[in-house]
Design a protein around this motif. Structure first.
Motif: not given
Length: 198
Positions: A93-100, A166-175, A177-179, A184-187
């Motif tokens: 959640q910390a990672v997700l919040d930070h990059y969001t 996930g971060v690369v896709m965030l940079q490309g799309t602004g979304r 949800d990929y991250l 979620t799947a990784a952990i």
């Protein structure tokens, strides 16, 4: 580099690094010039070369070091103790919040896509970041599984790759949800299995 520097000198150097980091996030390392840094920090050319004798290469290496520290700091305190499933969930959640919050201007993307290519020194800093990050994840995976060493390392690397992808896709799309999905799947395999009822 800070050795023997006055408190005021350290503060000035740090201010230049932070400003240069913001510029590389916005424009990219390749497009960030010394003139850009001077304008953003209201410093003279002689000041820049006083703190960064090799000029642009020194500044980019310092930015890589700063950004690497930011990447790890944003994951604390969870990254330092991933010994329970609850701490893994907190870390995710910390990672997700930070990059969001950062959106498309994130240090991780800048480090990997830009700064790591700018010089051998910067590449070494980026490599050290990933080694330190992987080591923390390895300790966490070991704490919650009984997997063999090689399986533990593969799991840690897959989690790290999930963040990066996930971060690369965030940079490309602004979304984000990929991250979110990748993390979620990784952990999820680390979640303890609860005994079912007969």
């Amino acid at each position: 580099m800070n050795k023997g520097m006055t408190a005021k000198g350290r503060a000035t150097r740090h201010r230049i690094i932070v400003a240069a980091a913001m510029l590389t996030r916005e424009k990219g390392a390749a497009e960030t010039t010394l003139d850009d840094v001077r304008a953003a920090t209201a410093t003279s050319k002689s000041q820049l070369f006083h703190y960064f004798p090799e000029g642009r290469a020194d500044i980019l290496a310092a930015v890589a070091e700063y950004e690497a520290g930011q990447v790890l700091e944003a994951q604390q305190p969870y990254l330092g103790d991933l010994s329970t499933w609850e701490s893994w969930q907190g870390w995710r959640q910390a990672v997700l919040d930070h990059y969001t919050e950062l959106g498309q201007k994130c240090p991780l993307g800048s480090l990997t896509a830009e700064l790591g290519k700018s010089s051998p020194q910067a590449r070494s800093i980026v490599t050290s970041l990933y080694d330190e990050w992987e080591a923390a994840l390895v300790r966490g995976v070991k704490a919650v599984t009984s997997d063999e060493e090689e399986a533990v390392r593969r799991r840690a690397r897959s989690i790290l790759a999930a963040v990066q992808g996930g971060v690369v896709m965030l940079q490309g799309t602004g979304r984000t949800d990929y991250l979110d999905a990748a993390l979620t799947a990784a952990i999820s395999p680390l979640q303890p299995v609860t005994a079912g009822t007969a």
